[in-house]
Design an enzyme around this catalytic site. Structure first.
Site, PDB file in Angstrom:
ATOM      1  N   ARG A   1       0.823  -1.219   0.000  1.00 18.15           N
ATOM      2  CA  ARG A   1       0.000   0.000   0.000  1.00 18.15           C
ATOM      3  C   ARG A   1       0.852   1.262   0.000  1.00 18.15           C
ATOM      4  NH1 ARG A   1      -5.221  -1.281   0.384  1.00 18.15           N
ATOM      5  NH2 ARG A   1      -5.795  -3.161   1.499  1.00 18.15           N
TER       6      ARG A   1
ATOM      7  N   LEU B   1      -6.665   3.566   2.052  1.00 13.22           N
ATOM      8  CA  LEU B   1      -5.514   4.473   1.927  1.00 13.22           C
ATOM      9  C   LEU B   1      -4.674   4.448   3.199  1.00 13.22           C
ATOM     10  CD1 LEU B   1      -7.606   7.298   0.295  1.00 13.22           C
ATOM     11  CD2 LEU B   1      -5.907   5.863  -0.868  1.00 13.22           C
TER      12      LEU B   1
ATOM     13  N   HIS C   1     -19.818   8.044   0.325  1.00 10.39           N
ATOM     14  CA  HIS C   1     -20.022   6.670   0.788  1.00 10.39           C
ATOM     15  C   HIS C   1     -21.516   6.384   0.773  1.00 10.39           C
ATOM     16  CE1 HIS C   1     -19.160   2.929   2.844  1.00 10.39           C
ATOM     17  NE2 HIS C   1     -20.186   3.183   3.639  1.00 10.39           N
TER      18      HIS C   1
ATOM     19  N   SER D   1     -23.431   9.674   2.186  1.00 13.73           N
ATOM     20  CA  SER D   1     -22.733  10.723   2.937  1.00 13.73           C
ATOM     21  C   SER D   1     -21.535  11.207   2.131  1.00 13.73           C
ATOM     22  CB  SER D   1     -22.203  10.165   4.271  1.00 13.73           C
ATOM     23  OG  SER D   1     -23.233   9.555   5.024  1.00 13.73           O
TER      24      SER D   1
ATOM     25  N   THR E   1     -10.614  10.906   6.688  1.00 13.38           N
ATOM     26  CA  THR E   1      -9.651  10.757   7.778  1.00 13.38           C
ATOM     27  C   THR E   1      -9.089   9.349   7.703  1.00 13.38           C
ATOM     28  OG1 THR E   1     -11.319   9.972   9.329  1.00 13.38           O
ATOM     29  CG2 THR E   1     -10.945  12.357   9.258  1.00 13.38           C
TER      30      THR E   1
ATOM     31  N   ASP F   1     -14.103   5.166   5.970  1.00 17.23           N
ATOM     32  CA  ASP F   1     -15.497   5.598   5.881  1.00 17.23           C
ATOM     33  C   ASP F   1     -15.935   6.351   7.142  1.00 17.23           C
ATOM     34  OD1 ASP F   1     -15.700   4.462   3.355  1.00 17.23           O
ATOM     35  OD2 ASP F   1     -16.313   2.528   4.157  1.00 17.23           O
TER      36      ASP F   1
ATOM     37  N   GLU G   1     -26.684  10.529  -4.670  1.00 17.20           N
ATOM     38  CA  GLU G   1     -25.238  10.830  -4.664  1.00 17.20           C
ATOM     39  C   GLU G   1     -24.916  11.838  -5.759  1.00 17.20           C
ATOM     40  OE1 GLU G   1     -22.515   7.434  -4.522  1.00 17.20           O
ATOM     41  OE2 GLU G   1     -24.123   6.189  -3.732  1.00 17.20           O
TER      42      GLU G   1
HETATM   43  C1  GAR Z   1     -20.897   4.849  -5.378  1.00 10.05           C
HETATM   44  O1  GAR Z   1     -22.125   4.340  -4.946  1.00 10.05           O
HETATM   45  C2  GAR Z   1     -20.059   5.304  -4.190  1.00 10.05           C
HETATM   46  O2  GAR Z   1     -20.839   5.828  -3.148  1.00 10.05           O
HETATM   47  C3  GAR Z   1     -19.400   4.010  -3.777  1.00 10.05           C
HETATM   48  O3  GAR Z   1     -19.074   3.379  -4.986  1.00 10.05           O
HETATM   49  C4  GAR Z   1     -20.012   3.767  -5.987  1.00 10.05           C
HETATM   50  C5  GAR Z   1     -19.230   4.269  -7.177  1.00 10.05           C
HETATM   51  O4  GAR Z   1     -20.067   4.545  -8.267  1.00 10.05           O
HETATM   52  N1  GAR Z   1     -18.263   4.266  -2.951  1.00 10.05           N
HETATM   53  C6  GAR Z   1     -17.926   3.499  -1.900  1.00 10.05           C
HETATM   54  O5  GAR Z   1     -18.513   2.495  -1.593  1.00 10.05           O
HETATM   55  C7  GAR Z   1     -16.718   4.001  -1.122  1.00 10.05           C
HETATM   56  N2  GAR Z   1     -16.658   3.380   0.161  1.00 10.05           N
HETATM   57  P1  GAR Z   1     -19.551   5.441  -9.459  1.00 10.05           P
HETATM   58  O6  GAR Z   1     -18.217   4.853  -9.896  1.00 10.05           O
HETATM   59  O7  GAR Z   1     -20.580   5.265 -10.537  1.00 10.05           O
HETATM   60  O8  GAR Z   1     -19.430   6.847  -8.973  1.00 10.05           O
END
Ligand code: GAR
Length: 223
Positions: free
Chosen positions: A65, A93, A109, A136, A141, A145, A174
């Site tokens: 990483r 990360l 998220h 959200s 940080t 999440d 989102e």
């Molecule tokens: C979204 O639903 C986002 O909230 C999630 O991945 C998807 C990406 O969709 N992210 C996570 O789960 C991060 N922990 P996208 O590539 O179409 O934006």
């Protein structure tokens, strides 16, 4: 003019919503680059079609990483962004990477944090029997999440929902809240106070979307 670097791992629909809102609403900002950790991330095609520089830092090419995050930071810093935007960037990360971008890295998220961190958030919500679910936008940080919440969206959970239906309902929100939160940042309206994010001038830092009830003609369900 603020500069944004957006990190993706796949589809990139949140990235697309941000790129389009930035242009449509004439933000004092531009998307300087879209960077993926997978060469086959579908969102790279859209970014390139918009004339946005793209790059791939393939995590499989790095032994750990730390070395991946160092290479990623090098690529990000070449664009000198004001804000790093994680948009479906599915990598854990390192603390060093998170610290480097403290207060200038956001994530979306698909849950109402602090509920349901991690993966399969929509199934987690269904299994827990919650009546509302959502997404959200938060500053990142070193706790996965977790972090100061800028804006949240709330949707109902309705009878018959499965993870796919709930995911689609949340994703639509989102696409509304993430551009809004990034815009607030580029307009200099956000201030961090511990885990709280103050917005000046104030406006609701939440979005309730119950249009599924209205469109399904089941008004009142879940109320
Ligand atoms: C979204 O639903 C986002 O909230 C999630 O991945 C998807 C990406 O969709 N992210 C996570 O789960 C991060 N922990 P996208 O590539 O179409 O934006």
């Amino acid at each position: 003019m603020k500069k944004l670097v957006i990190l993706i791992s796949g589809r990139g629909s949140n990235m697309e919503a941000i790129v389009q809102a930035c242009l449509r609403e004439r933000w004092p900002a531009r998307v300087a680059a879209v960077i993926a950790n997978r060469p086959d991330a579908a969102g790279l095609v859209f970014a390139a079609s918009q004339g946005i520089p793209t790059a791939v830092i393939d995590h499989r090419q790095y032994p750990d990483r730390e070395s991946f995050d160092a290479a990623l930071a090098g690529e990000i810093d070449a664009f000198a962004p004001d804000l790093v935007v994680l948009a479906g960037f599915m990598r854990v990360l390192t603390a060093g990477f998170v610290d480097r971008y403290a207060g200038r890295m956001m994530n979306v998220h698909p849950s109402l944090l602090p509920s349901f961190p991690g993966l399969k958030t929509h199934q987690q919500a269904l299994d827990a029997g919650v009546r509302v679910h959502g997404a959200s936008v938060h500053f990142v940080t070193s706790q996965l999440d977790h972090g100061p919440i800028v804006l949240q969206s709330v949707v109902p959970v309705v009878t018959g929902d499965d993870a796919a239906a709930l995911s689609a309902r949340v994703l639509a929100t989102e696409h509304q809240i993430y551009p809004r939160a990034v815009r607030w940042f580029v307009e200099g309206r956000l201030a961090l106070d511990g885990l709280r994010v103050a917005l000046t001038p104030p406006e609701p830092q939440w979005l309730f979307d119950d249009t599924c009830n209205k469109s399904n003609n089941v008004a009142g369900e879940g109320v």
